[in-house]
Design a protein around this motif. Structure first.
Motif, short mmCIF file in Angstrom:
data_model
loop_
_atom_site.label_atom_id
_atom_site.label_comp_id
_atom_site.label_asym_id
_atom_site.label_seq_id
_atom_site.Cartn_x
_atom_site.Cartn_y
_atom_site.Cartn_z
N ALA A 195 38.71 43.79 37.55
CA ALA A 195 37.45 44.46 36.99
C ALA A 195 36.50 43.63 37.54
CB ALA A 195 37.72 44.71 35.57
N ARG A 196 36.37 42.25 37.41
CA ARG A 196 35.29 41.65 37.72
C ARG A 196 35.03 41.36 39.25
NH1 ARG A 196 37.10 38.12 33.19
NH2 ARG A 196 38.25 36.80 34.62
N MET A 197 36.32 41.61 39.79
CA MET A 197 36.17 41.53 41.40
C MET A 197 35.58 43.01 41.88
SD MET A 197 39.70 39.58 42.11
CE MET A 197 39.84 39.95 43.56
N GLY A 198 35.29 44.11 41.15
CA GLY A 198 34.80 45.27 41.19
C GLY A 198 35.89 46.20 41.60
N VAL A 199 37.34 46.04 41.40
CA VAL A 199 38.37 46.85 41.31
C VAL A 199 38.37 47.57 40.16
CG1 VAL A 199 40.87 47.01 41.80
CG2 VAL A 199 39.52 45.39 42.98
N GLN A 200 37.98 48.89 40.08
CA GLN A 200 37.90 49.75 39.14
C GLN A 200 38.79 50.75 38.77
OE1 GLN A 200 35.40 49.04 36.86
NE2 GLN A 200 34.83 47.36 38.24
N THR A 201 39.88 51.03 39.84
CA THR A 201 41.00 51.84 39.41
C THR A 201 42.32 51.61 39.90
OG1 THR A 201 40.62 52.94 41.79
CG2 THR A 201 39.15 53.94 39.85
N GLN A 204 42.44 51.90 43.76
CA GLN A 204 41.79 50.80 44.63
C GLN A 204 42.75 49.33 44.63
OE1 GLN A 204 38.02 50.39 42.38
NE2 GLN A 204 36.92 51.91 43.85
#
Length: 252
Positions: A195-201, A204
């Motif tokens: 989540a912190r790396m921008g992977v939200q799903t 992904q």
């Protein structure tokens, strides 16, 4: 890890520690219940959540939100004892089941679906039987045990071959759901990091190259990535049937 897809039905009994406490104390099922461990909420039923009580909240804060809630310490023995009748009731429908924990059962779909005329009909039979037992039951199914467990709280019967599509749009924090599945602590860590790396799903995450995932998160991440892709890690392991034996010895 098995590369062969298998259909699995998951039966989830929401907030089971709270339900077990209500059964143990013979309270009405509408009573708000809070289960705590080390002064922190570990389970709360739907009635308690209406007051804003959530898992992870401090016991003191939960009590201030709902002073009339039935509060008790976490008790594994109580959870298991009151889940035994549920297991026995499920066993009358199919012996091809595995108890992952009190409150969560997985069933190998093939035999039960053929007996009841299809997987959807089998899921309906399971849900109806549990409702008649007086406990709430959410049912889900998918091509892997892990995906079926994630489908159950959402009451989704995933069509065969569509498990990756079902997982694709789920939020990444789903990885941190259900402690009975493998690699729970690693999954929680990965969900937060991703989540912190921008992977939200989950989709992904599934599209990330597996060697890169393993290199970043370690060897356990290989199986976790398989879970996110809908690839089964293992088959359902039915619980062994009870064998009643009698020994007779004639003394001289």
């Amino acid at each position: 890890m098995s590369g062969k897809s298998q259909r699995v039905i998951a039966c989830l009994f929401p907030d089971w520690p709270a339900t077990a406490l209500l059964l143990d104390t013979e309270r009405d099922l509408s009573t708000p219940v809070v289960i705590v461990d080390n002064y922190q909420v570990t389970a709360a039923n739907a009635r308690a959540r209406q007051y804003g009580i959530q898992v992870g909240m401090r016991q003191r804060d939960a009590h201030s939100r709902c002073p009339e809630a039935l509060l008790a310490a976490h008790n594994d023995d109580r959870d298991a004892r009151w889940f035994e009748p549920v297991i026995q009731r499920c066993d009358t429908i199919t012996p091809h089941m595995e108890v992952l924990r009190p409150g969560l059962i997985v069933v190998s779909s093939r035999s039960v679906a053929s007996f009841y005329g299809g997987e959807e009909a089998a899921c309906e039979v399971l849900a109806t039987e549990m409702e008649q037992a007086g406990v709430e039951c959410l049912v889900g199914s998918a091509d892997s045990m892990e995906a079926a467990v994630w489908a159950a709280p959402r009451s989704v019967l995933v069509t065969a071959g569509q498990t990756p599509h079902f997982l694709h749009n789920l939020p990444i924090h789903v990885l941190a759901e259900e402690s009975a599945l493998p690699f729970f602590s690693q999954r929680c860590h990965m969900a937060a990091m991703l989540a912190r790396m921008g992977v939200q799903t989950m989709g992904q995450f599934a599209h990330l190259p597996r060697p890169d995932v393993v290199q970043r998160f370690g060897n356990d991440a290989r199986d976790i990535h398989c879970m996110a892709c809908g690839e089964p890690l293992r088959a359902v392991l039915p619980h062994p049937a009870e064998v009643n034996s009698t020994v007779q010895h004639t003394c001289e």
